[in-house]
Design a protein around this motif. Structure first.
Motif, short mmCIF file in Angstrom:
data_model
loop_
_atom_site.label_atom_id
_atom_site.label_comp_id
_atom_site.label_asym_id
_atom_site.label_seq_id
_atom_site.Cartn_x
_atom_site.Cartn_y
_atom_site.Cartn_z
N LYS A 284 0.76 -1.36 0.06
CA LYS A 284 -0.12 -0.01 -0.14
C LYS A 284 0.82 1.23 -0.16
CE LYS A 284 -3.42 -2.46 3.06
NZ LYS A 284 -4.06 -2.18 4.15
N PRO A 285 0.48 2.27 -0.55
CA PRO A 285 1.12 3.70 -0.35
C PRO A 285 1.62 3.92 0.88
CG PRO A 285 -0.78 3.97 -1.84
CD PRO A 285 -0.94 2.67 -1.15
N GLU A 286 0.87 3.57 1.89
CA GLU A 286 1.46 3.84 3.30
C GLU A 286 2.49 2.76 3.75
OE1 GLU A 286 -1.81 3.21 2.42
OE2 GLU A 286 -2.92 2.34 3.71
N ASP A 287 2.99 1.88 3.07
CA ASP A 287 4.05 1.12 3.39
C ASP A 287 5.31 1.87 2.94
OD1 ASP A 287 2.10 -1.68 2.45
OD2 ASP A 287 2.84 -1.21 4.44
N THR A 288 5.23 2.95 2.16
CA THR A 288 6.54 3.85 1.75
C THR A 288 7.19 3.96 2.90
OG1 THR A 288 5.27 4.36 -0.22
CG2 THR A 288 7.07 5.79 0.48
N ALA A 289 8.41 3.90 2.80
CA ALA A 289 9.45 4.29 3.92
C ALA A 289 10.79 3.75 3.53
CB ALA A 289 8.85 3.53 5.26
N VAL A 290 11.72 4.15 4.47
CA VAL A 290 13.16 3.46 4.65
C VAL A 290 13.02 2.20 5.81
CG1 VAL A 290 15.56 3.80 5.05
CG2 VAL A 290 14.05 5.81 4.01
N TYR A 291 13.40 1.09 5.11
CA TYR A 291 13.42 -0.21 5.67
C TYR A 291 14.83 -0.43 6.39
CZ TYR A 291 8.47 -0.95 4.81
OH TYR A 291 7.00 -0.88 4.51
N TYR A 292 14.58 -0.59 7.47
CA TYR A 292 15.86 -0.87 8.51
C TYR A 292 15.90 -2.24 8.72
CZ TYR A 292 16.71 4.19 8.11
OH TYR A 292 17.01 5.45 8.05
N CYS A 293 17.01 -3.23 8.63
CA CYS A 293 17.44 -4.26 9.24
C CYS A 293 17.88 -3.97 10.75
CB CYS A 293 18.28 -5.05 8.58
SG CYS A 293 18.70 -6.76 8.94
N THR A 294 17.60 -4.86 11.68
CA THR A 294 18.10 -4.83 12.94
C THR A 294 18.43 -6.01 13.39
OG1 THR A 294 17.78 -3.79 15.24
CG2 THR A 294 15.91 -4.46 14.14
N ALA A 295 19.29 -6.15 14.44
CA ALA A 295 19.53 -7.52 14.95
C ALA A 295 20.01 -7.20 16.48
CB ALA A 295 20.85 -8.17 14.26
N GLN B 96 21.96 0.15 7.13
CA GLN B 96 21.71 1.50 6.74
C GLN B 96 20.34 1.84 6.04
OE1 GLN B 96 24.49 3.99 6.72
NE2 GLN B 96 25.12 2.40 8.15
N GLY B 97 19.67 1.02 5.89
CA GLY B 97 18.36 1.30 5.49
C GLY B 97 18.27 1.09 3.82
N THR B 98 16.98 0.84 3.42
CA THR B 98 16.51 0.62 2.01
C THR B 98 15.38 1.21 1.87
OG1 THR B 98 16.67 -1.23 0.21
CG2 THR B 98 15.73 -2.05 2.20
N GLN B 99 15.25 2.07 0.75
CA GLN B 99 13.78 2.62 0.33
C GLN B 99 12.73 1.84 -0.05
OE1 GLN B 99 13.05 5.89 0.94
NE2 GLN B 99 11.02 5.57 0.32
N VAL B 100 11.81 1.89 0.30
CA VAL B 100 10.68 1.09 -0.39
C VAL B 100 9.52 2.20 -0.65
CG1 VAL B 100 8.62 -0.26 -0.10
CG2 VAL B 100 11.22 -0.99 0.67
N THR B 101 9.05 2.28 -2.17
CA THR B 101 8.15 3.46 -2.59
C THR B 101 7.19 2.77 -3.14
OG1 THR B 101 10.01 4.95 -2.92
CG2 THR B 101 7.87 5.49 -3.93
N VAL B 102 5.79 2.90 -2.78
CA VAL B 102 4.70 2.19 -3.30
C VAL B 102 3.99 3.37 -3.73
CG1 VAL B 102 2.55 0.61 -2.87
CG2 VAL B 102 4.76 0.59 -1.51
N SER B 103 3.75 3.56 -5.08
CA SER B 103 3.00 4.60 -5.71
C SER B 103 2.44 4.08 -7.05
CB SER B 103 3.81 5.68 -5.82
OG SER B 103 3.41 6.75 -6.75
N SER B 104 1.23 4.71 -7.57
CA SER B 104 0.92 4.28 -8.77
C SER B 104 1.55 5.54 -9.81
CB SER B 104 -0.49 4.46 -8.93
OG SER B 104 -1.17 5.56 -8.23
#
Length: 123
Positions: free
Chosen positions: A88-99, A115-123
Motif C-alpha cells: 500500500k502507499p502507506e508502506d512507503t518508508a526506509v526499511y532498516y534491518c536490525t539484530a 543503513q536502510g533501503t527505500q521502499v516506495t509504493v506509488s501508482s
C-alpha cells in the motif's frame, strides 16, 4: 565488527510485492532477534516484524497478513528476509534491518542496524 546489509528495496505499484533481504556478517556469537523497522521523514522508527532465535515472530498490526518474515542460517550466512505482498502507499518508508546479538558466548547483547533501503509504493 558487525555489519548488516540490506537489499531488495525499490519502487512498486499498489498491490505489488517486494522481498527485502539482510545479511548479518562479522564477529557474531548468538543472534537473539532479527528483523525490520521502517521510518518516514519526521516520524519515529517503527517495528515492522521481528523473528527470534526460537522462530517466534512479531508483526506490526498494519502488516499482519501481508508481510512475512523469515530467516536462514544455512551456508554460514545469517540472513533475514521480509516478503511484502499487497503493498500500500502507506508502506512507503526506509526499511532498516536490525539484530540484537552478542559477539561471543557470555557477552552482552547489543542492537545493530543496517543503513536502510527505500521502499516506495506509488501508482
Amino acid at each position: 565488527q558487525v555489519q548488516l546489509v540490506e537489499s531488495g528495496g525499490g519502487s512498486v505499484q499498489p498491490g505489488g510485492s517486494l522481498r527485502l533481504s539482510c545479511e548479518v556478517s562479522g564477529k557474531i556469537g548468538t543472534i537473539y532477534t532479527i528483523g525490520w523497522y521502517r521510518q518516514t521523514p519526521g516520524k519515529q522508527r517503527d517495528l515492522v516484524a521481528l523473528i527470534t532465535m526460537y522462530d517466534h515472530t512479531n508483526y506490526a498490526d498494519s502488516v499482519k497478513g501481508r508481510f512475512t518474515i523469515s530467516r536462514d542460517n544455512d551456508n554460514a550466512k545469517n540472513m533475514v528476509y521480509l516478503q511484502m505482498n499487497s503493498l500500500k502507499p502507506e508502506d512507503t518508508a526506509v526499511y532498516y534491518c536490525t539484530a540484537n546479538l552478542n559477539t561471543a558466548w557470555g557477552a552482552r547483547y547489543e542492537d545493530y542496524w543496517g543503513q536502510g533501503t527505500q521502499v516506495t509504493v506509488s501508482s
